[in-house]
Write a protein that holds these residues in place. Sequence first.
Motif, PDB file in Angstrom:
ATOM      1  N   PHE A 225     -97.696 -69.554  33.424  1.00 32.64           N
ATOM      2  CA  PHE A 225     -97.125 -69.056  32.170  1.00 32.64           C
ATOM      3  C   PHE A 225     -96.711 -70.341  31.331  1.00 32.64           C
ATOM      4  O   PHE A 225     -97.232 -70.167  30.060  1.00 32.64           O
ATOM      5  N   LEU A 226     -96.076 -71.243  31.680  1.00 27.38           N
ATOM      6  CA  LEU A 226     -95.826 -72.522  30.733  1.00 27.38           C
ATOM      7  C   LEU A 226     -96.798 -73.339  30.521  1.00 27.38           C
ATOM      8  O   LEU A 226     -96.978 -74.063  29.680  1.00 27.38           O
ATOM      9  N   ASP A 227     -98.097 -73.289  31.420  1.00 29.17           N
ATOM     10  CA  ASP A 227     -99.184 -74.052  31.047  1.00 29.17           C
ATOM     11  C   ASP A 227     -99.911 -73.265  29.745  1.00 29.17           C
ATOM     12  O   ASP A 227    -100.194 -73.914  28.915  1.00 29.17           O
ATOM     13  N   ALA A 228     -99.780 -72.036  29.749  1.00 30.58           N
ATOM     14  CA  ALA A 228    -100.310 -71.304  28.611  1.00 30.58           C
ATOM     15  C   ALA A 228     -99.684 -71.493  27.530  1.00 30.58           C
ATOM     16  O   ALA A 228    -100.141 -71.810  26.534  1.00 30.58           O
ATOM     17  N   ALA A 229     -98.149 -71.573  27.367  1.00 30.86           N
ATOM     18  CA  ALA A 229     -97.320 -71.968  26.471  1.00 30.86           C
ATOM     19  C   ALA A 229     -97.681 -73.267  26.008  1.00 30.86           C
ATOM     20  O   ALA A 229     -97.922 -73.467  24.660  1.00 30.86           O
ATOM     21  N   ALA A 230     -97.912 -74.199  26.765  1.00 32.25           N
ATOM     22  CA  ALA A 230     -98.170 -75.790  26.334  1.00 32.25           C
ATOM     23  C   ALA A 230     -99.344 -75.579  25.634  1.00 32.25           C
ATOM     24  O   ALA A 230     -99.611 -76.551  24.671  1.00 32.25           O
ATOM     25  N   GLU A 231    -100.520 -74.831  25.989  1.00 29.41           N
ATOM     26  CA  GLU A 231    -101.661 -74.737  25.227  1.00 29.41           C
ATOM     27  C   GLU A 231    -101.639 -74.418  23.908  1.00 29.41           C
ATOM     28  O   GLU A 231    -102.301 -74.731  23.093  1.00 29.41           O
ATOM     29  N   HIS A 232    -100.597 -73.589  23.553  1.00 28.03           N
ATOM     30  CA  HIS A 232    -100.478 -73.139  22.282  1.00 28.03           C
ATOM     31  C   HIS A 232     -99.388 -74.062  21.466  1.00 28.03           C
ATOM     32  O   HIS A 232     -98.860 -73.779  20.413  1.00 28.03           O
ATOM     33  N   GLY A 233     -98.879 -75.123  22.314  1.00 30.87           N
ATOM     34  CA  GLY A 233     -97.875 -75.951  21.581  1.00 30.87           C
ATOM     35  C   GLY A 233     -96.271 -75.399  21.626  1.00 30.87           C
ATOM     36  O   GLY A 233     -95.457 -75.884  20.876  1.00 30.87           O
ATOM     37  N   ASP A 234     -96.171 -74.499  22.371  1.00 27.01           N
ATOM     38  CA  ASP A 234     -94.873 -73.712  22.416  1.00 27.01           C
ATOM     39  C   ASP A 234     -93.782 -74.513  23.604  1.00 27.01           C
ATOM     40  O   ASP A 234     -94.352 -74.803  24.621  1.00 27.01           O
ATOM     41  N   GLY A 235     -92.742 -74.257  23.447  1.00 27.52           N
ATOM     42  CA  GLY A 235     -91.904 -74.960  24.464  1.00 27.52           C
ATOM     43  C   GLY A 235     -90.487 -74.954  23.651  1.00 27.52           C
ATOM     44  O   GLY A 235     -90.364 -74.647  22.285  1.00 27.52           O
ATOM     45  N   PRO A 236     -89.612 -75.727  24.201  1.00 27.59           N
ATOM     46  CA  PRO A 236     -89.578 -76.155  25.552  1.00 27.59           C
ATOM     47  C   PRO A 236     -89.459 -75.309  26.763  1.00 27.59           C
ATOM     48  O   PRO A 236     -89.019 -74.011  26.194  1.00 27.59           O
ATOM     49  N   PRO A 237     -89.735 -75.423  27.898  1.00 27.81           N
ATOM     50  CA  PRO A 237     -89.838 -74.307  29.010  1.00 27.81           C
ATOM     51  C   PRO A 237     -88.578 -73.600  28.910  1.00 27.81           C
ATOM     52  O   PRO A 237     -88.581 -72.327  29.070  1.00 27.81           O
ATOM     53  N   GLU A 238     -87.467 -74.518  28.884  1.00 33.82           N
ATOM     54  CA  GLU A 238     -86.163 -73.425  29.161  1.00 33.82           C
ATOM     55  C   GLU A 238     -85.744 -72.435  27.956  1.00 33.82           C
ATOM     56  O   GLU A 238     -84.934 -71.524  28.177  1.00 33.82           O
ATOM     57  N   GLN A 239     -86.399 -72.648  26.917  1.00 30.12           N
ATOM     58  CA  GLN A 239     -86.142 -71.610  25.946  1.00 30.12           C
ATOM     59  C   GLN A 239     -86.923 -70.472  25.942  1.00 30.12           C
ATOM     60  O   GLN A 239     -87.145 -69.416  25.279  1.00 30.12           O
ATOM     61  N   LEU A 240     -88.211 -70.698  26.943  1.00 31.36           N
ATOM     62  CA  LEU A 240     -88.981 -69.651  27.191  1.00 31.36           C
ATOM     63  C   LEU A 240     -88.993 -68.852  28.270  1.00 31.36           C
ATOM     64  O   LEU A 240     -89.465 -67.468  28.245  1.00 31.36           O
ATOM     65  N   VAL A 241     -88.479 -69.187  29.200  1.00 28.11           N
ATOM     66  CA  VAL A 241     -88.055 -68.389  30.598  1.00 28.11           C
ATOM     67  C   VAL A 241     -86.865 -67.864  30.531  1.00 28.11           C
ATOM     68  O   VAL A 241     -85.453 -68.611  30.367  1.00 28.11           O
ATOM     69  N   ARG A 242     -86.519 -66.765  30.827  1.00 29.45           N
ATOM     70  CA  ARG A 242     -85.253 -65.897  31.184  1.00 29.45           C
ATOM     71  C   ARG A 242     -85.211 -65.579  32.582  1.00 29.45           C
ATOM     72  O   ARG A 242     -85.689 -64.436  32.944  1.00 29.45           O
ATOM     73  N   PRO A 243     -84.327 -66.277  33.471  1.00 30.69           N
ATOM     74  CA  PRO A 243     -84.113 -66.196  34.652  1.00 30.69           C
ATOM     75  C   PRO A 243     -83.170 -64.984  34.848  1.00 30.69           C
ATOM     76  O   PRO A 243     -82.155 -64.947  34.117  1.00 30.69           O
ATOM     77  N   THR A 244     -83.122 -64.016  36.003  1.00 26.06           N
ATOM     78  CA  THR A 244     -82.173 -63.183  36.181  1.00 26.06           C
ATOM     79  C   THR A 244     -81.977 -63.186  37.782  1.00 26.06           C
ATOM     80  O   THR A 244     -82.698 -63.699  38.546  1.00 26.06           O
ATOM     81  N   LEU A 245     -80.905 -62.655  38.144  1.00 28.50           N
ATOM     82  CA  LEU A 245     -80.831 -62.380  39.550  1.00 28.50           C
ATOM     83  C   LEU A 245     -81.887 -61.334  40.182  1.00 28.50           C
ATOM     84  O   LEU A 245     -81.889 -60.517  39.207  1.00 28.50           O
ATOM     85  N   PRO A 246     -82.325 -61.194  41.369  1.00 26.49           N
ATOM     86  CA  PRO A 246     -83.138 -60.389  41.792  1.00 26.49           C
ATOM     87  C   PRO A 246     -82.615 -58.946  41.907  1.00 26.49           C
ATOM     88  O   PRO A 246     -81.135 -59.040  41.953  1.00 26.49           O
ATOM     89  N   GLY A 247     -83.160 -57.964  41.622  1.00 24.64           N
ATOM     90  CA  GLY A 247     -82.735 -56.496  41.597  1.00 24.64           C
ATOM     91  C   GLY A 247     -82.669 -55.727  40.484  1.00 24.64           C
ATOM     92  O   GLY A 247     -82.580 -56.527  39.334  1.00 24.64           O
ATOM     93  N   ARG A 248     -82.951 -54.388  40.373  1.00 22.48           N
ATOM     94  CA  ARG A 248     -83.142 -53.852  39.105  1.00 22.48           C
ATOM     95  C   ARG A 248     -81.699 -53.712  38.567  1.00 22.48           C
ATOM     96  O   ARG A 248     -81.838 -53.848  37.350  1.00 22.48           O
ATOM     97  N   ARG A 249     -80.510 -53.600  39.133  1.00 21.50           N
ATOM     98  CA  ARG A 249     -79.208 -53.558  38.286  1.00 21.50           C
ATOM     99  C   ARG A 249     -79.065 -54.868  37.633  1.00 21.50           C
ATOM    100  O   ARG A 249     -78.675 -54.725  36.714  1.00 21.50           O
ATOM    101  N   GLU A 250     -79.167 -55.869  38.608  1.00 22.34           N
ATOM    102  CA  GLU A 250     -79.003 -57.198  37.874  1.00 22.34           C
ATOM    103  C   GLU A 250     -79.720 -57.368  36.700  1.00 22.34           C
ATOM    104  O   GLU A 250     -79.433 -57.956  35.694  1.00 22.34           O
TER     105      GLU A 250
END
Length: 359
Positions: A225-250
């Motif tokens: 995903f980050l490589d594809a974003a870089a191909e479009h000149g998009d970033g930085p990575p930390e602004q494109l990725v939204r991490p969550t805790l695992p699990g549906r409720r979280e």
Amino acid sequence: MTPKGDTGTGTRARGNGRALPRTPVTLADVAREAGVSVATASFVLSGRAGSRSSGSPETKAKVRAAAEALAYVPNRTAQAMRTGRGGGVVLALGTLADPWGVSLARQVRSDALPHELSTLILADERWYEYLQGASADSAFITSVDFGADGPEKVRRLAETTSSGIVAFTTQMEPENFDVISSSPLEAVRSAYRKLRSRHDRVHLMMPYAFDPASDVRVPRRAQVFLDAAAEHGDGPPEQLVRPTLPGRRETYRASMEWLGGEDPPSAVVCFTGYQAVALQTAAQNLGVPVPDGLEIISIGDIPEEAQFYGPISYYGVTDVFERISEVVVGRALDRSEHPGRRHVFEWEFFAGDSTRADT
């Protein structure tokens, strides 16, 4: 003297009509009733009836009829000790939070039960430790590629246990185990490009911690995903990725916070199906229109029963649960020695209500 072997759990009465204590029906009793050797009865009733040692179709029918008449039930523990087989299928899924795994377990159970095979689910990542100490007719391992030592553990299990191993991996070739190869990487690239054609920014939601400055290994689909974003000149990575805790409720709670915040996303690629369901549900509850205000694409199949507000667009494999089950249950039933086989499942896009029609 009772011959060694599987004693089963059936019972019998002795004597000329006298009430005597009931004793277990043994494999020797079945063999005597059928007029065959104990070895032949064992081959037929242990599921190895495809072997020449089990005799003709008539012989197999006589053994099964004798077992039924005597109410003989195989002792699975003794059978496992003798044959190295455990009478069941193990699904090492790692979690029960993902509807994908639940749907797969349901399909495998449906296909395995007619063959008197039980289905056991491992809901943690200790599959290597478990399979070292337990026999299974087959074991399906899903997290091979997520640990650096995953491939080596699979090879070790295949060499040291009698369980038929089916590895879900894009990194390994079959050896004396089967491989189901189904890479989502090109699907991730395609999902990014599809959404990027309509949005200035595309985000990735993933159930792992993410810090590009750390030494923590980034999952391959996140890196693609980050490589594809870089191909479009998009970033930085930390602004494109939204991490969550695992699990549906979280994931749902994180989605509510994200969509209700100051900078909500307009296009999201979800790492898993359950994340896509949680994000769609949060959008519905917050009044965010999907797909006009938010487009969602899942990487992975989403069972219909897990979706609440219309079908979600996803990249996946046609009839994936039936096809995986066919391989895993087939490995449990085929006890002959043979080289491992490679099964390739190709991914394709399935349009739902969570994306706009392509123009």
